[in-house]
Design a protein around this motif. Structure first.
Motif, PDB file in Angstrom:
ATOM      1  N   GLU A  20       0.803  -1.217   0.000  1.00 21.13           N
ATOM      2  CA  GLU A  20       0.000   0.000   0.000  1.00 21.13           C
ATOM      3  C   GLU A  20       0.841   1.276   0.000  1.00 21.13           C
ATOM      4  O   GLU A  20       0.336   2.322  -0.362  1.00 21.13           O
ATOM      5  N   TYR A  21       2.065   1.239   0.444  1.00 19.01           N
ATOM      6  CA  TYR A  21       2.823   2.510   0.499  1.00 19.01           C
ATOM      7  C   TYR A  21       3.601   2.721  -0.781  1.00 19.01           C
ATOM      8  O   TYR A  21       3.958   1.797  -1.492  1.00 19.01           O
ATOM      9  N   GLU A  22       3.846   4.012  -1.055  1.00 17.21           N
ATOM     10  CA  GLU A  22       4.517   4.381  -2.293  1.00 17.21           C
ATOM     11  C   GLU A  22       6.015   4.162  -2.142  1.00 17.21           C
ATOM     12  O   GLU A  22       6.528   3.997  -1.048  1.00 17.21           O
ATOM     13  N   GLY A  23       6.733   4.232  -3.243  1.00 17.79           N
ATOM     14  CA  GLY A  23       8.156   3.937  -3.244  1.00 17.79           C
ATOM     15  C   GLY A  23       8.986   4.881  -2.373  1.00 17.79           C
ATOM     16  O   GLY A  23       9.896   4.458  -1.675  1.00 17.79           O
ATOM     17  N   ASN A  24       8.702   6.173  -2.364  1.00 16.63           N
ATOM     18  CA  ASN A  24       9.494   7.125  -1.594  1.00 16.63           C
ATOM     19  C   ASN A  24       8.930   7.392  -0.199  1.00 16.63           C
ATOM     20  O   ASN A  24       9.565   8.057   0.610  1.00 16.63           O
ATOM     21  N   ALA A  25       7.764   6.923   0.100  1.00 20.86           N
ATOM     22  CA  ALA A  25       7.134   7.192   1.384  1.00 20.86           C
ATOM     23  C   ALA A  25       7.760   6.328   2.467  1.00 20.86           C
ATOM     24  O   ALA A  25       8.238   5.223   2.211  1.00 20.86           O
ATOM     25  N   PRO A  26       7.774   6.811   3.698  1.00 20.91           N
ATOM     26  CA  PRO A  26       8.331   6.004   4.791  1.00 20.91           C
ATOM     27  C   PRO A  26       7.414   4.824   5.105  1.00 20.91           C
ATOM     28  O   PRO A  26       6.207   4.898   4.913  1.00 20.91           O
ATOM     29  N   PRO A  27       7.984   3.731   5.583  1.00 22.77           N
ATOM     30  CA  PRO A  27       7.154   2.557   5.849  1.00 22.77           C
ATOM     31  C   PRO A  27       6.257   2.750   7.064  1.00 22.77           C
ATOM     32  O   PRO A  27       5.288   2.031   7.232  1.00 22.77           O
ATOM     33  N   PHE A  28       6.578   3.713   7.921  1.00 24.42           N
ATOM     34  CA  PHE A  28       5.748   3.970   9.097  1.00 24.42           C
ATOM     35  C   PHE A  28       5.199   5.386   8.996  1.00 24.42           C
ATOM     36  O   PHE A  28       5.929   6.323   8.681  1.00 24.42           O
ATOM     37  N   GLN A  29       3.938   5.541   9.250  1.00 23.49           N
ATOM     38  CA  GLN A  29       3.327   6.867   9.271  1.00 23.49           C
ATOM     39  C   GLN A  29       2.704   7.080  10.628  1.00 23.49           C
ATOM     40  O   GLN A  29       2.159   6.155  11.222  1.00 23.49           O
ATOM     41  N   ALA A  30       2.812   8.328  11.086  1.00 19.50           N
ATOM     42  CA  ALA A  30       2.243   8.643  12.390  1.00 19.50           C
ATOM     43  C   ALA A  30       1.553   9.996  12.301  1.00 19.50           C
ATOM     44  O   ALA A  30       1.952  10.872  11.541  1.00 19.50           O
ATOM     45  N   THR A  31       0.540  10.155  13.080  1.00 21.27           N
ATOM     46  CA  THR A  31      -0.148  11.429  13.191  1.00 21.27           C
ATOM     47  C   THR A  31       0.106  11.956  14.592  1.00 21.27           C
ATOM     48  O   THR A  31      -0.113  11.244  15.578  1.00 21.27           O
ATOM     49  N   VAL A  32       0.588  13.200  14.668  1.00 19.37           N
ATOM     50  CA  VAL A  32       0.921  13.791  15.957  1.00 19.37           C
ATOM     51  C   VAL A  32      -0.220  14.693  16.381  1.00 19.37           C
ATOM     52  O   VAL A  32      -0.659  15.561  15.622  1.00 19.37           O
ATOM     53  N   PHE A  33      -0.681  14.484  17.602  1.00 24.76           N
ATOM     54  CA  PHE A  33      -1.699  15.337  18.193  1.00 24.76           C
ATOM     55  C   PHE A  33      -1.094  16.004  19.414  1.00 24.76           C
ATOM     56  O   PHE A  33      -0.499  15.335  20.266  1.00 24.76           O
ATOM     57  N   ILE A  34      -1.258  17.301  19.495  1.00 23.27           N
ATOM     58  CA  ILE A  34      -0.799  18.029  20.680  1.00 23.27           C
ATOM     59  C   ILE A  34      -2.004  18.145  21.603  1.00 23.27           C
ATOM     60  O   ILE A  34      -3.035  18.708  21.236  1.00 23.27           O
ATOM     61  N   ARG A  35      -1.837  17.591  22.778  1.00 26.50           N
ATOM     62  CA  ARG A  35      -2.927  17.594  23.748  1.00 26.50           C
ATOM     63  C   ARG A  35      -2.532  18.444  24.947  1.00 26.50           C
ATOM     64  O   ARG A  35      -1.394  18.417  25.405  1.00 26.50           O
ATOM     65  N   ALA A  36      -3.460  19.226  25.439  1.00 27.77           N
ATOM     66  CA  ALA A  36      -3.237  20.042  26.631  1.00 27.77           C
ATOM     67  C   ALA A  36      -3.417  19.177  27.868  1.00 27.77           C
ATOM     68  O   ALA A  36      -3.976  18.075  27.811  1.00 27.77           O
ATOM     69  N   GLN A  37      -2.948  19.691  29.009  1.00 25.85           N
ATOM     70  CA  GLN A  37      -3.083  18.922  30.244  1.00 25.85           C
ATOM     71  C   GLN A  37      -4.544  18.771  30.651  1.00 25.85           C
ATOM     72  O   GLN A  37      -4.944  17.740  31.169  1.00 25.85           O
ATOM     73  N   ASP A  38      -5.328  19.804  30.383  1.00 22.38           N
ATOM     74  CA  ASP A  38      -6.746  19.725  30.738  1.00 22.38           C
ATOM     75  C   ASP A  38      -7.602  19.473  29.497  1.00 22.38           C
ATOM     76  O   ASP A  38      -8.619  20.097  29.261  1.00 22.38           O
ATOM     77  N   CYS A  39      -7.170  18.521  28.703  1.00 19.98           N
ATOM     78  CA  CYS A  39      -7.821  18.190  27.438  1.00 19.98           C
ATOM     79  C   CYS A  39      -9.171  17.526  27.703  1.00 19.98           C
ATOM     80  O   CYS A  39      -9.326  16.708  28.611  1.00 19.98           O
ATOM     81  N   GLU A  40     -10.111  17.901  26.874  1.00 21.60           N
ATOM     82  CA  GLU A  40     -11.427  17.253  26.919  1.00 21.60           C
ATOM     83  C   GLU A  40     -11.389  16.121  25.896  1.00 21.60           C
ATOM     84  O   GLU A  40     -11.626  16.330  24.712  1.00 21.60           O
ATOM     85  N   MET A  41     -11.059  14.963  26.337  1.00 22.07           N
ATOM     86  CA  MET A  41     -10.814  13.838  25.442  1.00 22.07           C
ATOM     87  C   MET A  41     -12.047  13.453  24.631  1.00 22.07           C
ATOM     88  O   MET A  41     -11.936  13.094  23.477  1.00 22.07           O
TER      89      MET A  41
END
Length: 169
Positions: A7-28
């Motif tokens: 499924e991944y393209e030739g130049n793309a990294p084998p691992f993908q991650a999505t970064v979420f910045i969460r506050a300490q008092d986050c409403e999950m």
């Protein structure tokens, strides 16, 4: 999670991650991807990052310690000083050209005439301060330029003229 190799393209990294910045008092548990406190925290972090990037590209102030300054700020300072020096040099050359264009040379005969006019000042309408001023001017014209020393009364007189009208002196 690793992406399947098919499924991944030739130049793309084998691992993908999505970064979420969460506050300490986050409403999950919200309906959207980010809660309002997380959005505010992310905005604050991005503003802080922009300020830091802007600060690293600015020149150092004149009294800042150089040992704790980053290389990029030192480079920006040197570049700014080079620009200032170049502007001053061009200004100086422009002034020298204008002086050369508008200057009038004074020969020895004219200089002697000026000294004789200053020496023959004996008008009765002239105030004592003005007589003193002319005497001091004659004295200063006879001394070399590196040896000028102004009389304290002359300085007070000039300051009083300047206090009355700055355009006069």
């Amino acid at each position: 999670m690793p992406i399947r190799p098919e499924e991944y393209e030739g130049n793309a990294p084998p691992f993908q991650a999505t970064v979420f910045i969460r506050a300490q008092d986050c409403e999950m548990f919200t309906n959207s991807d980010h809660c309002s406190t997380c959005v505010d925290t992310e905005k604050h972090i991005s503003q802080k990052k922009e300020r830091l990037e802007k600060k690293t590209s600015e020149p150092v102030k004149s009294k800042a310690p150089l040992t704790t300054t980053s290389k990029s700020r030192l480079v920006a300072t040197v570049q700014k000083q080079c620009l200032v020096c170049k502007e001053l040099e061009t200004h100086l050359t422009d002034q020298e050209k204008e002086i050369a264009k508008n200057s009038i040379s004074v020969d020895e005969n004219l200089e002697k005439d000026i000294f004789s006019i200053l020496a023959d000042r004996s008008d009765k309408d002239v105030s004592p301060q003005m007589k003193f001023f002319w005497e001091q001017q004659r004295k200063l014209l006879r001394t070399p330029t590196f040896g000028w020393c102004y009389h304290p009364h002359l300085m007070r007189y000039c300051l009083s003229i300047h206090a009355k009208s700055p355009a006069a002196y």
